[in-house]
Write a protein that holds these residues in place. Structure first.
Motif, PDB file in Angstrom:
ATOM      1  N   GLU A 137      12.369  14.175 -10.316  1.00  8.91           N
ATOM      2  CA  GLU A 137      13.052  13.715  -8.835  1.00  8.91           C
ATOM      3  C   GLU A 137      11.285  12.419  -9.062  1.00  8.91           C
ATOM      4  OE1 GLU A 137      12.656  16.140  -5.331  1.00  8.91           O
ATOM      5  OE2 GLU A 137      11.631  15.159  -4.116  1.00  8.91           O
ATOM      6  N   ALA A 138      10.411  13.542 -10.017  1.00  9.22           N
ATOM      7  CA  ALA A 138       9.571  12.391  -9.607  1.00  9.22           C
ATOM      8  C   ALA A 138      10.258  10.539 -10.259  1.00  9.22           C
ATOM      9  CB  ALA A 138       8.386  13.224 -11.008  1.00  9.22           C
ATOM     10  N   ASN A 139      10.890  11.009 -11.843  1.00 10.10           N
ATOM     11  CA  ASN A 139      11.262   9.712 -12.413  1.00 10.10           C
ATOM     12  C   ASN A 139      12.364   8.905 -11.370  1.00 10.10           C
ATOM     13  OD1 ASN A 139      11.568   9.652 -15.300  1.00 10.10           O
ATOM     14  ND2 ASN A 139      11.671  12.186 -14.817  1.00 10.10           N
ATOM     15  N   PHE A 140      12.782   9.427 -10.815  1.00  6.98           N
ATOM     16  CA  PHE A 140      13.523   8.280  -9.561  1.00  6.98           C
ATOM     17  C   PHE A 140      12.986   7.945  -8.326  1.00  6.98           C
ATOM     18  CE2 PHE A 140      16.401   9.850 -11.957  1.00  6.98           C
ATOM     19  CZ  PHE A 140      17.941   8.588 -11.541  1.00  6.98           C
ATOM     20  N   PHE A 141      11.398   8.864  -8.246  1.00  7.62           N
ATOM     21  CA  PHE A 141      10.630   8.336  -7.154  1.00  7.62           C
ATOM     22  C   PHE A 141       9.905   6.994  -7.678  1.00  7.62           C
ATOM     23  CE2 PHE A 141      11.117  11.524  -4.300  1.00  7.62           C
ATOM     24  CZ  PHE A 141      10.095  11.281  -3.348  1.00  7.62           C
ATOM     25  N   GLU A 142       9.342   7.177  -8.963  1.00 13.79           N
ATOM     26  CA  GLU A 142       9.074   5.985 -10.241  1.00 13.79           C
ATOM     27  C   GLU A 142      10.015   5.345  -9.707  1.00 13.79           C
ATOM     28  OE1 GLU A 142       6.025   4.583 -13.042  1.00 13.79           O
ATOM     29  OE2 GLU A 142       5.884   5.647 -10.951  1.00 13.79           O
ATOM     30  N   LEU A 143      11.087   5.267  -9.865  1.00  8.05           N
ATOM     31  CA  LEU A 143      12.254   3.979 -10.198  1.00  8.05           C
ATOM     32  C   LEU A 143      12.133   2.998  -8.750  1.00  8.05           C
ATOM     33  CD1 LEU A 143      14.363   2.724 -11.493  1.00  8.05           C
ATOM     34  CD2 LEU A 143      16.313   4.741 -10.846  1.00  8.05           C
ATOM     35  N   ALA A 144      12.712   4.038  -7.448  1.00  3.78           N
ATOM     36  CA  ALA A 144      12.360   3.354  -6.438  1.00  3.78           C
ATOM     37  C   ALA A 144      11.446   3.449  -6.742  1.00  3.78           C
ATOM     38  CB  ALA A 144      12.739   4.949  -5.441  1.00  3.78           C
ATOM     39  N   THR A 145      10.198   2.906  -6.310  1.00  5.07           N
ATOM     40  CA  THR A 145       8.738   1.895  -6.379  1.00  5.07           C
ATOM     41  C   THR A 145       9.230   1.395  -6.947  1.00  5.07           C
ATOM     42  OG1 THR A 145       7.738   4.153  -5.938  1.00  5.07           O
ATOM     43  CG2 THR A 145       6.628   2.471  -6.705  1.00  5.07           C
ATOM     44  N   ALA A 203       0.631  -0.345   0.382  1.00  2.00           N
ATOM     45  CA  ALA A 203      -0.218   0.398   0.175  1.00  2.00           C
ATOM     46  C   ALA A 203       0.855   1.783  -0.171  1.00  2.00           C
ATOM     47  CB  ALA A 203      -1.324   0.070   1.782  1.00  2.00           C
ATOM     48  N   TYR A 204       1.929   1.042   0.634  1.00  2.00           N
ATOM     49  CA  TYR A 204       2.868   2.430   0.746  1.00  2.00           C
ATOM     50  C   TYR A 204       3.363   2.452  -0.514  1.00  2.00           C
ATOM     51  CZ  TYR A 204       3.176   3.312   5.936  1.00  2.00           C
ATOM     52  OH  TYR A 204       2.897   3.320   7.230  1.00  2.00           O
ATOM     53  N   LEU A 205       3.920   1.765  -1.304  1.00  2.00           N
ATOM     54  CA  LEU A 205       4.652   1.318  -2.834  1.00  2.00           C
ATOM     55  C   LEU A 205       3.483   1.991  -3.582  1.00  2.00           C
ATOM     56  CD1 LEU A 205       6.876  -1.374  -2.245  1.00  2.00           C
ATOM     57  CD2 LEU A 205       7.447   0.726  -2.549  1.00  2.00           C
ATOM     58  N   ASN A 206       2.236   1.116  -3.550  1.00  2.00           N
ATOM     59  CA  ASN A 206       1.641   1.695  -4.983  1.00  2.00           C
ATOM     60  C   ASN A 206       0.987   3.216  -4.494  1.00  2.00           C
ATOM     61  OD1 ASN A 206       1.395  -0.583  -5.912  1.00  2.00           O
ATOM     62  ND2 ASN A 206      -0.326  -1.491  -4.234  1.00  2.00           N
ATOM     63  N   GLN A 207       1.176   3.887  -3.011  1.00  2.00           N
ATOM     64  CA  GLN A 207       0.004   5.324  -3.122  1.00  2.00           C
ATOM     65  C   GLN A 207       1.909   6.077  -3.015  1.00  2.00           C
ATOM     66  OE1 GLN A 207      -2.010   6.369  -1.967  1.00  2.00           O
ATOM     67  NE2 GLN A 207      -1.473   8.799  -2.104  1.00  2.00           N
ATOM     68  N   SER A 208       2.569   5.773  -3.161  1.00  2.00           N
ATOM     69  CA  SER A 208       3.942   6.299  -3.798  1.00  2.00           C
ATOM     70  C   SER A 208       4.572   6.655  -5.426  1.00  2.00           C
ATOM     71  CB  SER A 208       5.756   6.045  -3.542  1.00  2.00           C
ATOM     72  OG  SER A 208       6.222   6.117  -3.913  1.00  2.00           O
ATOM     73  N   ARG A 209       4.245   5.505  -5.648  1.00  2.00           N
ATOM     74  CA  ARG A 209       3.552   5.291  -7.067  1.00  2.00           C
ATOM     75  C   ARG A 209       3.066   6.559  -7.482  1.00  2.00           C
ATOM     76  NH1 ARG A 209       3.255   0.572 -11.883  1.00  2.00           N
ATOM     77  NH2 ARG A 209       3.929   1.719 -13.402  1.00  2.00           N
ATOM     78  N   ALA A 210       1.325   6.278  -7.628  1.00  2.00           N
ATOM     79  CA  ALA A 210       0.881   7.758  -7.231  1.00  2.00           C
ATOM     80  C   ALA A 210       0.986   8.638  -7.836  1.00  2.00           C
ATOM     81  CB  ALA A 210      -0.645   7.118  -6.956  1.00  2.00           C
ATOM     82  N   LEU A 211       1.214   8.884  -6.369  1.00  2.00           N
ATOM     83  CA  LEU A 211       1.829  10.665  -6.639  1.00  2.00           C
ATOM     84  C   LEU A 211       3.227  11.047  -7.282  1.00  2.00           C
ATOM     85  CD1 LEU A 211       1.984  10.855  -2.503  1.00  2.00           C
ATOM     86  CD2 LEU A 211       0.700  11.869  -4.341  1.00  2.00           C
ATOM     87  N   ALA A 212       4.456   9.963  -7.491  1.00  2.00           N
ATOM     88  CA  ALA A 212       5.327  10.128  -8.612  1.00  2.00           C
ATOM     89  C   ALA A 212       4.455  10.357  -9.753  1.00  2.00           C
ATOM     90  CB  ALA A 212       6.375   8.936  -8.580  1.00  2.00           C
ATOM     91  N   GLU A 213       4.068   9.782 -10.290  1.00  2.00           N
ATOM     92  CA  GLU A 213       2.914  10.147 -11.420  1.00  2.00           C
ATOM     93  C   GLU A 213       2.396  11.216 -11.642  1.00  2.00           C
ATOM     94  OE1 GLU A 213       1.282   5.368 -12.457  1.00  2.00           O
ATOM     95  OE2 GLU A 213       3.151   4.549 -12.883  1.00  2.00           O
TER      96      GLU A 213
END
Length: 370
Positions: free
Chosen positions: A112-120, A91-101
């Motif tokens: 920064e958004a690209n790398f949050f997407e990468l990390a997730t 759930a944490y990862l999916n929320q992180s990815r949703a905000l990055a996207e």
């Protein structure tokens, strides 16, 4: 291919210098650093409180959810033993990815958004791999690659990229050498350079702030596993265990390196500590190293065999204790050889060669089987 991207993306690659609000906020950067120190010290209550302060400051940013995912995995490790926490983690990862996207929808060039997407994506791929869903992990890893490539060109502008670039450059060459089966698909990835990768990893342990811990851990891992240099590996591990003495993963790694260096008393002390933990992964590691110490230091093959046979009956963790099973079977092969049990010796050596990625173990098994 899967493992290369998984390992690369396990970096905290979101700490990049850009125009994003997180990295322009010195107070937030300080909070992140403080929170990570608490987290790696297993002070999860304090780290969660610090991370919550970051969420208040940046409610629409992925950083809080990524940090809490990392904490959840460390706090409930291995996650496969905690089904309810697996759901929290995802759930944490999916929320992180949703905000990055959402950030990428506004500006697809947002670093920064690209790398949050990468990390997730990296954490999701690692999760799938740990649960033996390898094809699913490969699919997720492929999605991460386009974000990864951008970081390979930015190490001079931002030292934090040294870690991800070092891991990529090293594994891009090493992993196909160790696993020839993937050579048919690895050609599509940008070329690597093992020597450069090691240099970048070393620089990352000294010049970075946010990825220093991950860089130190994987530098030790690489030098032990593939470079067969436990003395160099121990140097990196010492950076971690001196700062985070209560971190069990770092202590388990140290036990491995100390045993390889014949520092048996120190290794045995850690093994006794590890055996007091409840998790099967730690029980497996502690039992096997008690067996290795009994064989190599005490010269007690009977006691060593008892420990080792008990250890290999326990399930291994794909990332952290699979090679320990390889070490155990190699020790059992040596014991069988001394007992004149040549068929058993070859049987154990075959099992060691199938499980081990440590080059030293593979070479020893090959010498018996050839």
């Amino acid at each position: 291919m899967k493992k290369i991207i998984v390992l690369i993306a396990l970096t905290l690659g979101f700490f990049l210098q850009s125009n994003a609000q997180i990295l322009n906020d010195a107070n937030t950067r300080q909070l992140i650093s403080q929170g990570l120190d608490k987290m790696y010290s297993y002070d999860f209550k304090e780290s969660a409180e610090i991370f919550s302060k970051i969420k208040v400051r940046h409610p629409q940013h992925p950083v809080f959810y990524t940090l809490m995912a990392i904490q959840t995995e460390l706090q409930y490790f291995p996650l496969k033993d905690f089904p309810s926490q697996q759901k929290t983690y995802l759930a944490y990862l999916n929320q992180s990815r949703a905000l990055a996207e959402a950030m990428l929808d506004k500006n697809e060039e947002d670093i920064e958004a690209n790398f949050f997407e990468l990390a997730t994506l990296g954490y999701l791929a690692a999760y799938d791999a740990d649960n033996q869903e390898f094809m699913k992990a490969v699919g997720v890893a492929k999605k991460a690659y386009s974000h990864l490539k951008k970081g390979l060109e930015l190490t001079e502008k931002q030292p934090e990229f040294l870690y991800s670039s070092g891991i990529y450059n090293y594994y891009r060459i090493e992993y196909p050498e160790t696993h020839p089966v993937i050579k048919s698909v690895i050609w599509m990835f940008a070329d690597g350079n093992k020597k450069l990768g090691l240099q970048q990893l070393d620089l990352a342990t000294r010049k970075t702030i946010f990825v220093k811990t991950e860089a130190s851990f994987y530098a030790g891992y690489v030098y032990m596993k593939y470079e067969a240099n436990p003395a160099k590996a121990l140097q990196y591990n010492t950076l971690l265990t001196e700062k985070y003495p209560d971190n069990l993963l770092f202590q388990m790694q140290r036990m491995d390196f100390l045993t390889a260096l014949a520092k048996y008393d120190d290794a045995d002390e850690i093994a006794n500590k590890i055996l007091k933990q409840k998790g099967v992964m730690f029980q497996c590691a502690g039992t096997i190293f008690k067996g290795l110490i009994a064989e190599k230091d005490k010269k007690d093959d009977k006691l060593a065999e008892a420990y080792l046979l008990k250890g290999v009956k326990m399930p291994f963790d794909e990332r952290f204790t699979k090679d320990y099973h390889g070490l155990a079977y190699m020790a059992l092969a040596r014991i069988a050889k001394r007992a004149g049990q040549h068929s058993k010796m070859k049987e154990y050596a075959k099992k060691a060669s199938k499980l081990a990625e440590y080059k030293a173990t593979i070479a020893e098994a090959k010498a018996i089987l050839d």
